[in-house]
Design an enzyme around this catalytic site. Structure first.
Site, PDB file in Angstrom:
ATOM      1  N   ARG A 159       0.799  -1.175  -0.023  1.00  0.00           N
ATOM      2  CA  ARG A 159      -0.027  -0.143  -0.050  1.00  0.00           C
ATOM      3  C   ARG A 159       0.908   1.161  -0.238  1.00  0.00           C
ATOM      4  NH1 ARG A 159      -4.081   1.012   4.999  1.00  0.00           N
ATOM      5  NH2 ARG A 159      -2.176   1.223   6.093  1.00  0.00           N
ATOM      6  N   LYS A 253      -2.424   6.889   1.333  1.00  0.00           N
ATOM      7  CA  LYS A 253      -1.919   7.236   2.662  1.00  0.00           C
ATOM      8  C   LYS A 253      -0.911   8.253   2.828  1.00  0.00           C
ATOM      9  CE  LYS A 253      -1.371   4.819   7.141  1.00  0.00           C
ATOM     10  NZ  LYS A 253      -2.570   5.402   7.792  1.00  0.00           N
ATOM     11  N   GLU A 286     -15.806   6.541   6.730  1.00  0.00           N
ATOM     12  CA  GLU A 286     -14.491   6.173   7.810  1.00  0.00           C
ATOM     13  C   GLU A 286     -14.470   7.077   8.766  1.00  0.00           C
ATOM     14  OE1 GLU A 286     -10.858   6.032   5.378  1.00  0.00           O
ATOM     15  OE2 GLU A 286     -11.100   7.847   4.580  1.00  0.00           O
TER      16      GLU A 286
END
Length: 403
Positions: A159, A253, A286
């Site tokens: 990721r 991220k 989220e």
């Protein structure tokens, strides 16, 4: 917008709004031919600022609470800022670090800037002109350290590299080299319980918007000694009023966590643990740094799609481990889909999922009590499954650290 002109600067500061309003003291103009402002006040007892208009620009002198002499008689009390050598700066950093009362213990840091690992917390610094610092152009990820193993390192690293690609950050090394560096950093730290955090940045170079002046991309990593495992106690959440990031940025991220921090602060200001974001269609998205899941009245484990939110590694692992609860009848099924606020608030269970909380039951959302208002059996079971996986899971999720 108010502006300061040379004629106005020749008047007393107290008559020059907003400076007089801010300063609370009249200006002292000693030379009518030179534009000057001086005022005292502000956050320090003896704060003072002087501004001089010159042909080539403006020079400023700032004073602190230490009043000094005024040898030139210009009406500004000055404080001489010391010029420190490199060794003196290092000593000041160590003195500062000794005074820090952090709940986290930094065990080791790697930086490709100095090409090695340090265990001195005072040396765990980065350059101010790093593009990650002054432009927020950087990505990061993490991995838990459990009993001398790195949990889901490869999943997080994959990721991490996807985020770097989306952020257009070149890699300083091949994936295998970065993986080896991360493992060696944990090994050097001797930490057997904690977390590993790592960042990629275009690197230092200048303070411009474009990273074209950054010479080389940089990898940073820090090992943080862990505390006890997160507790299983249920929490309250609220609906966030802070706008969430657009999907282009929420699935990456990056270090741009200002919306996340503001959302967390909003929750704390309202006596809650976290604030829940809704997407642009009003569906549940989220939390500020965790995924959300529900157990419906039909005993389905339900999570929002990952197309507009970060694909949490812990959440994705939960989806795999939850199959055991389907097999033994505690769940009827597992589903990804759109979750309305009403559906979420009417669920039998609600939980937050992430590496920092593992599985955190939610007992109340805004004014709505979730289910029976106590920690539910599925949340408890999923916590146990993740914990067991961290301690004795298969090799693909547990990487041994050679201490």
């Amino acid at each position: 917008m108010a502006s300061l002109t040379a004629p106005s600067l020749r008047e007393p500061v107290s008559g020059n709004w907003p400076i007089g309003r801010i300063a609370g003291f009249p200006g002292v103009i000693r030379s009518p031919g030179r534009a000057r402002v001086a005022f005292h006040g502000g956050s320090y007892r003896g704060f003072g600022v002087g501004v001089e208009a010159r042909r080539w620009g403006v020079t400023r002198a700032v004073t602190s609470s230490n009043w000094g002499a005024d040898p030139a008689g210009v009406g500004i009390n000055t404080f001489r800022v010391p010029l420190l050598s490199g060794s003196e700066v290092a000593e000041k950093l160590r003195e500062f670090q000794e005074k820090v009362t952090s709940r986290q213990n930094y065990m080791a840091m790697y930086s490709s800037i100095f090409g090695g690992i340090t265990t001195d917390p005072a040396a765990m610094v980065i350059h101010m002109d790093d593009h990650m610092v002054h432009r927020g152009h950087g990505v990061f990820d993490t991995a838990a350290i459990m009993d001398g193993y790195l949990y889901e390192l490869d999943q997080h690293l994959d990721r991490f590299l996807r985020s770097a690609s989306m952020a257009k950050i070149r890699l300083p090394f091949e994936r295998s080299t970065m993986r080896g560096i991360l493992i060696q950093t944990v090994s050097t730290s001797r930490c057997r319980q904690g977390s590993l955090r790592y960042w990629l940045s275009p690197g230092p170079g200048d303070f411009l918007l474009s990273p074209s002046g950054c010479l080389n991309p940089v990898l940073y990593a820090i090992v943080i000694k862990g505390r006890a495992l997160p507790d299983r106690k249920g929490v309250k959440v609220i609906t966030s009023s802070v706008p969430m990031k657009s999907p282009q940025f929420s699935i990456m991220k990056s270090v741009n966590y200002l919306p996340n921090a503001l959302s967390k602060m909003e929750a704390e200001e309202n006596g809650a643990f976290a604030a829940i974001w809704l997407d642009d269609e009003g569906f549940v998205a989220e939390g500020p740094n965790m995924n959300v899941a529900f157990v419906t009245s039909d005993r389905e484990l339900l999570m929002p799609h990952f197309d507009k939110i970060l694909s949490g590694c812990t959440a994705k692992r939960i989806l795999v481990l939850a199959e055991q609860l389907v097999a033994d009848g505690r769940l009827r099924g597992i589903r990804l889909g759109n979750v309305s606020v009403q559906e979420g608030k009417m669920a039998d269970e609600m939980m937050l999922i992430g590496s920092g909380v593992i599985v955190k039951p939610v007992l109340q959302w805004d004014d709505q009590v979730i289910g029976a208002g106590k920690e539910g059996p599925v949340a408890q079971a999923l916590f146990d499954l993740i914990l067991e996986d961290m301690k004795s899971g298969p090799p693909e999720v547990r990487v041994p650290v050679p201490y």
